[in-house]
Design an enzyme around this catalytic site. Structure first.
Site, PDB file in Angstrom:
ATOM      1  N   HIS A 268      19.969   8.070 -11.014  1.00 32.52           N
ATOM      2  CA  HIS A 268      18.823   7.862 -10.129  1.00 32.52           C
ATOM      3  C   HIS A 268      17.794   8.954 -10.401  1.00 32.52           C
ATOM      4  O   HIS A 268      18.132  10.015 -10.948  1.00 32.52           O
ATOM      5  CB  HIS A 268      19.265   7.899  -8.666  1.00 32.52           C
ATOM      6  CG  HIS A 268      19.959   6.657  -8.240  1.00 32.52           C
ATOM      7  ND1 HIS A 268      21.070   6.669  -7.425  1.00 32.52           N
ATOM      8  CD2 HIS A 268      19.696   5.354  -8.491  1.00 32.52           C
ATOM      9  CE1 HIS A 268      21.462   5.435  -7.211  1.00 32.52           C
ATOM     10  NE2 HIS A 268      20.651   4.615  -7.856  1.00 32.52           N
TER      11      HIS A 268
ATOM     12  N   LYS B 246      18.335  12.711 -12.486  1.00 37.53           N
ATOM     13  CA  LYS B 246      18.130  12.676 -13.939  1.00 37.53           C
ATOM     14  C   LYS B 246      18.274  14.056 -14.585  1.00 37.53           C
ATOM     15  O   LYS B 246      18.879  14.186 -15.640  1.00 37.53           O
ATOM     16  CB  LYS B 246      16.783  12.057 -14.274  1.00 37.53           C
ATOM     17  CG  LYS B 246      16.772  10.552 -14.038  1.00 37.53           C
ATOM     18  CD  LYS B 246      15.644   9.891 -14.732  1.00 37.53           C
ATOM     19  CE  LYS B 246      15.466   8.431 -14.349  1.00 37.53           C
ATOM     20  NZ  LYS B 246      16.617   7.594 -14.412  1.00 37.53           N
TER      21      LYS B 246
ATOM     22  N   THR C  38      16.409   6.656 -18.280  1.00 35.73           N
ATOM     23  CA  THR C  38      17.443   7.662 -18.541  1.00 35.73           C
ATOM     24  C   THR C  38      17.655   7.828 -20.043  1.00 35.73           C
ATOM     25  O   THR C  38      17.701   8.946 -20.550  1.00 35.73           O
ATOM     26  CB  THR C  38      18.753   7.280 -17.838  1.00 35.73           C
ATOM     27  OG1 THR C  38      18.517   7.189 -16.429  1.00 35.73           O
ATOM     28  CG2 THR C  38      19.844   8.304 -18.104  1.00 35.73           C
TER      29      THR C  38
ATOM     30  N   GLY D  41      16.759   0.111 -14.163  1.00 28.09           N
ATOM     31  CA  GLY D  41      17.675  -0.122 -13.048  1.00 28.09           C
ATOM     32  C   GLY D  41      17.114  -1.000 -11.944  1.00 28.09           C
ATOM     33  O   GLY D  41      17.665  -2.066 -11.651  1.00 28.09           O
TER      34      GLY D  41
ATOM     35  N   ASP E 108      20.832  -2.645 -13.529  1.00 25.30           N
ATOM     36  CA  ASP E 108      22.196  -2.492 -13.018  1.00 25.30           C
ATOM     37  C   ASP E 108      22.982  -3.795 -13.156  1.00 25.30           C
ATOM     38  O   ASP E 108      24.175  -3.786 -13.468  1.00 25.30           O
ATOM     39  CB  ASP E 108      22.169  -2.044 -11.550  1.00 25.30           C
ATOM     40  CG  ASP E 108      21.502  -0.691 -11.374  1.00 25.30           C
ATOM     41  OD1 ASP E 108      21.627   0.162 -12.275  1.00 25.30           O
ATOM     42  OD2 ASP E 108      20.839  -0.488 -10.337  1.00 25.30           O
TER      43      ASP E 108
ATOM     44  N   HIS F 201      17.124  -1.473  -4.545  1.00 28.73           N
ATOM     45  CA  HIS F 201      18.048  -2.341  -5.281  1.00 28.73           C
ATOM     46  C   HIS F 201      19.514  -1.962  -4.990  1.00 28.73           C
ATOM     47  O   HIS F 201      20.374  -2.069  -5.857  1.00 28.73           O
ATOM     48  CB  HIS F 201      17.740  -2.292  -6.781  1.00 28.73           C
ATOM     49  CG  HIS F 201      17.902  -0.940  -7.398  1.00 28.73           C
ATOM     50  ND1 HIS F 201      17.114   0.133  -7.099  1.00 28.73           N
ATOM     51  CD2 HIS F 201      18.783  -0.495  -8.324  1.00 28.73           C
ATOM     52  CE1 HIS F 201      17.509   1.184  -7.799  1.00 28.73           C
ATOM     53  NE2 HIS F 201      18.524   0.827  -8.549  1.00 28.73           N
TER      54      HIS F 201
END
Length: 123
Positions: free
Chosen positions: A10, A14, A39, A57, A62, A89
């Site tokens: 997240h 990071k 990422t 994400g 995800d 999310h």
């Protein structure tokens, strides 16, 4: 078959993941690495790694990862999760975690468990 590890973090985590990857760079070179778009970009640019991006994400990354878990394309997940910040999310995050758990795929949600996943190779 080469073991694939997914690297996810997240936004507020990071830097922590980046520092962890830097400390474990040598061990991680033995794996195929994939990661969410931001990422993987961060790790690739700052550490000269080869982390394959697969999706953002919050935009379904995800869920894409969960699908790859079900297809047997990813064997381990390292997800530095921010539990203190609400995420729009959240259902996707829970689907990813649930998919890993139900399919007996190791999933690390913090530095300590990530260390165990990477060190497991040395046994």
């Amino acid at each position: 078959m080469e073991t694939t590890i997914a690297l996810i973090a997240h936004n507020n985590k990071k830097t922590e993941l980046l520092n962890w990857v830097k400390e474990n760079q040598q061990a991680l070179r033995h794996y195929k690495l994939v990661g969410t778009t931001n990422t993987s970009k961060l790790i690739n640019e700052l550490l000269d790694m080869n982390v394959e991006p697969f999706g953002h994400g919050p935009s379904g990354g995800d869920i894409l990862l969960a699908a790859r878990l079900l297809q047997g394309q990813i064997q381990k997940v390292i997800f530095f999760i921010d539990v203190e910040t609400p995420h729009g999310h959240e259902h996707d995050i829970q689907t990813l975690i649930r998919t890993a758990v139900l399919n007996n795929i190791p999933i690390a949600l913090n530095r300590a468990s990530a260390d165990l996943i990477v060190l497991e190779r040395e046994r």
